[in-house]
Write a protein that holds these residues in place. Structure first.
Motif, PDB file in Angstrom:
ATOM      1  N   LEU A  93      -6.973  -2.918   4.326  1.00 34.01           N
ATOM      2  CA  LEU A  93      -5.717  -2.526   3.682  1.00 34.01           C
ATOM      3  C   LEU A  93      -5.605  -3.111   2.277  1.00 34.01           C
ATOM      4  O   LEU A  93      -5.142  -2.443   1.343  1.00 34.01           O
ATOM      5  CB  LEU A  93      -4.525  -2.985   4.537  1.00 34.01           C
ATOM      6  CG  LEU A  93      -4.322  -2.278   5.881  1.00 34.01           C
ATOM      7  CD1 LEU A  93      -3.148  -2.898   6.636  1.00 34.01           C
ATOM      8  CD2 LEU A  93      -4.087  -0.784   5.680  1.00 34.01           C
ATOM      9  N   GLN A 110      -7.683  -1.058  -0.011  1.00 33.16           N
ATOM     10  CA  GLN A 110      -7.012   0.204  -0.344  1.00 33.16           C
ATOM     11  C   GLN A 110      -5.930  -0.008  -1.398  1.00 33.16           C
ATOM     12  O   GLN A 110      -5.719   0.860  -2.252  1.00 33.16           O
ATOM     13  CB  GLN A 110      -6.396   0.810   0.921  1.00 33.16           C
ATOM     14  CG  GLN A 110      -7.424   1.285   1.949  1.00 33.16           C
ATOM     15  CD  GLN A 110      -6.763   1.843   3.197  1.00 33.16           C
ATOM     16  OE1 GLN A 110      -5.816   2.619   3.126  1.00 33.16           O
ATOM     17  NE2 GLN A 110      -7.266   1.433   4.359  1.00 33.16           N
ATOM     18  N   CYS A 111      -5.273  -1.154  -1.354  1.00 33.20           N
ATOM     19  CA  CYS A 111      -4.295  -1.476  -2.412  1.00 33.20           C
ATOM     20  C   CYS A 111      -4.988  -1.560  -3.764  1.00 33.20           C
ATOM     21  O   CYS A 111      -4.446  -1.113  -4.792  1.00 33.20           O
ATOM     22  CB  CYS A 111      -3.599  -2.796  -2.101  1.00 33.20           C
ATOM     23  SG  CYS A 111      -2.507  -2.757  -0.666  1.00 33.20           S
ATOM     24  N   SER A 133       0.638   3.813  -3.303  1.00 35.62           N
ATOM     25  CA  SER A 133      -0.030   5.085  -2.994  1.00 35.62           C
ATOM     26  C   SER A 133       0.946   6.253  -2.936  1.00 35.62           C
ATOM     27  O   SER A 133       0.527   7.392  -2.719  1.00 35.62           O
ATOM     28  CB  SER A 133      -0.779   4.980  -1.669  1.00 35.62           C
ATOM     29  OG  SER A 133       0.108   4.678  -0.600  1.00 35.62           O
ATOM     30  N   LEU A 138       0.835  -1.208   0.000  1.00 37.78           N
ATOM     31  CA  LEU A 138       0.000   0.000   0.000  1.00 37.78           C
ATOM     32  C   LEU A 138       0.864   1.250   0.000  1.00 37.78           C
ATOM     33  O   LEU A 138       0.553   2.232  -0.691  1.00 37.78           O
ATOM     34  CB  LEU A 138      -0.928  -0.013   1.209  1.00 37.78           C
ATOM     35  CG  LEU A 138      -1.856   1.198   1.365  1.00 37.78           C
ATOM     36  CD1 LEU A 138      -2.765   1.340   0.145  1.00 37.78           C
ATOM     37  CD2 LEU A 138      -2.684   1.092   2.640  1.00 37.78           C
TER      38      LEU A 138
END
Length: 601
Positions: A377, A380-381, A315, A311
């Protein structure tokens, strides 16, 4: 060897030693903060306490350095005394010049000479100084790509096809592009697989490898054997099955041993490693090219921490592409599954989500709450899924792993086509450019392909010259006066000096420093070498006149470069003629002897 040469060598060695010691530090704990609250009530501290109770840094009382403070008399604070509960690097460690650097000689590699440079550095070292150490002191080749290998630190088993694809793909991509490989450097887990890959596919000349281990100093088994300034230390990484420490992998070429003052604790190297990656990413991939060094993260297996690492990479700005080997296990397989299930903006069905949460708990051995956090998580990746590439080694229509890694690097950085072409050009991978960059329907800025051709000629990328010609570049139109002169004036080391000497011989004069060769100079050299049998186009009267006129126009408008004037019409002897129309591909013509007519009486 003369006395002066010996003095210079000794001076250079001392300068290098003093630079490393003046620049880099080690960290030592100087304040005992017991990790256990079940303290012995004894004054002075008894032998039992000294041998059983450990500090928060991981050391016993006897293993501490008391140069800056005194050892504790009692572990039980008196009335009114505050108990220090939180141990920190800033408050409880002391920095001092590093005392461990030099060369490691790995003893278990009898068939090959495996040696590695190493240095013990503090966790707060500056990345620019580390880069200077690697490039100047260790003489490492400037990287054109950074391959970051992340994954499980404990030993795990890879399926044969996945192991073959990872090993061959990683080393082929590194060798063909001139990349650095960054790992944790230990002889377990994914770092051991990288070492095996270097051993199998890295070739016999292991001295040219650039496999860097960024390893915590406190987790290295027998690290005290490495203490010494500019030393040559034998190291036998056999490893004790009962020890909690790790051995260094013998097929790495360089080690940055990160010291935060702790003993037996992993993870302190991650922050410094990330800073180093970002610093290298800002450097130029090649002196002629403006693009920075690309970075790609290769994920194999891995625990819960790898999800957060992925991540962080995808990001970041700019994003770091992540290349995941499906089938390697744990975190890699969870990322692969979710990447496929959420394709085209699809959401997980309720029953699939429930099964996936159970799978996360089983894979990582965590409870439901922690599994739910890891699921968030992972989602979100997937918000940055364009920077994540899944490689399935079982698929028959999959490209070769090295090409897949490089293609993922190009696509995941969100670079423009011209920047992608610059990266492929620096790597000298015309196959990647042909398949993924110079494709039908791609839009190019005016002059970008011409600049790529100029760079390919200067960088001696023959395959790219052929590729650009196949894609419509015409050399007769490309080789203008200005480009020809730029090519002839490109510094080429000894070849450049040799050409200047030839011009001096042809003109019978000495050239000033910084002299810029002209095509007329080159014409004189051609005639000088052939010995008068040919007459060069560049020395003919019409070319000289056109060339001088162009130079005069350039001097009248110094802000306008010769490159911008190459399309101008230049008047010579009452006729309009473009310097662009002269045929430079035919540089010499047969010399015609003048016919002498008899003089009339």
């Amino acid at each position: 060897m003369t006395g002066s040469c010996l003095v210079v060598m000794v001076f250079n060695k001392k300068s290098r030693k003093s630079w490393i010691e003046d620049t880099f530090s080690k960290r030592e704990c100087v304040k005992f903060i017991p990790s256990s609250r079940d303290l012995h009530r004894c004054t002075p501290v008894c032998q039992v306490c000294q041998n059983l109770i450990r500090c928060c840094c991981g050391r016993l009382i006897a293993e501490h350095s008391w140069k800056e403070s005194v050892p504790p008399i009692t572990l039980n604070p008196g009335p009114g005394q505050d108990v220090e509960k939180n141990w920190s690097i800033e408050c409880h460690t002391k920095a001092s010049p590093t005392n461990a650097y030099g060369t490691i000689d790995f003893q278990d590699t009898a068939t090959r000479v495996c040696r590695a440079k190493f240095v013990r550095v503090a966790v707060d070292s500056k990345p620019e100084l580390l880069a200077q150490l690697m490039l100047r002191e260790w003489q490492m080749e400037r990287p054109k790509l950074i391959l970051i290998v992340q994954g499980g630190s404990e030993n795990f088993t890879l399926p044969p096809k996945v192991k073959q694809a990872f090993s061959k793909g990683l080393i082929t991509a590194a060798v063909s592009t001139g990349a650095w490989i960054l790992t944790d450097g230990i002889n377990t887990g994914v770092s051991k697989y990288v070492g095996d890959a270097v051993k199998t596919f890295g070739g016999h000349d292991l001295r040219k490898r650039n496999t860097v281990g960024v390893t915590p100093w406190g987790v290295i088994d027998n690290n005290m054997d490495l203490i010494g300034r500019d030393v040559f230390r034998p190291y036998q990484p056999l490893g004790n099955p009962l020890s909690k420490r790790a051995c260094l992998n013998g097929f790495h070429s360089h080690f940055l041993l990160v010291d935060d003052g702790t003993l037996g604790k992993h993870g302190c190297q991650q922050g410094l490693r990330r800073k180093l990656e970002k610093h290298i990413q800002l450097q130029k991939i090649h002196p002629r090219l403006n693009h920075g060094v690309p970075v790609v993260c290769v994920v194999v297996e891995g625990g819960p921490a790898i999800v957060s690492t992925v991540l962080d990479y995808v990001s970041s700005v700019p994003p770091v592409p992540v290349f995941v080997f499906e089938g390697s296990g744990r975190a890699a397989d969870l990322l692969s599954f979710l990447h496929k299930q959420t394709a085209v903006d699809r959401q997980l069905d309720a029953d699939i989500k429930e099964d996936f949460l159970v799978r996360i708990g089983d894979v990582f051995g965590v409870d439901g709450a922690e599994a739910s956090q890891l699921y968030d998580l992972l989602l979100q990746c997937m918000d940055h899924r364009e920077s994540i590439t899944i490689f399935d080694s079982e698929s028959e229509d999959q490209m070769t792993p090295d090409a897949a890694i490089l293609t993922a690097t190009l696509k995941g950085t969100k670079a423009s086509p011209a920047e992608q072409l610059s990266m492929a050009l620096a790597w000298d991978r015309a196959d990647i450019a042909q398949k993924d960059i110079l494709v039908c329907g791609q839009h190019w800025q005016v002059g970008s392909l011409e600049q790529a051709m100029l760079d390919a000629l200067v960088m001696d990328r023959v395959s790219f010259v052929k590729l650009l010609i196949d894609n419509g570049m015409t050399m007769s139109r490309f080789l203008t006066v200005d480009r020809l002169e730029e090519l002839y004036n490109t510094p080429q080391g000894q070849t450049d000096s040799f050409l200047l000497h030839l011009v001096e011989d042809a003109k019978q004069t000495s050239l000033p420093i910084g002299y810029r060769l002209s095509l007329i100079d080159l014409g004189l050299v051609i005639e000088y070498l052939i010995g008068g049998a040919y007459r060069s186009t560049y020395t003919r009267k019409n070319f000289r006149a056109a060339y001088r006129t162009k130079g005069k126009n350039a001097r009248q408008d110094s802000s306008t470069s010769l490159f911008k004037q190459r399309h101008g019409i230049i008047t010579t002897s009452g006729s309009s003629r473009s310097l662009q129309d002269l045929h430079f591909f035919r540089t010499a013509q047969p010399y015609k002897r003048k016919i002498l007519l008899p003089m009339s009486l």
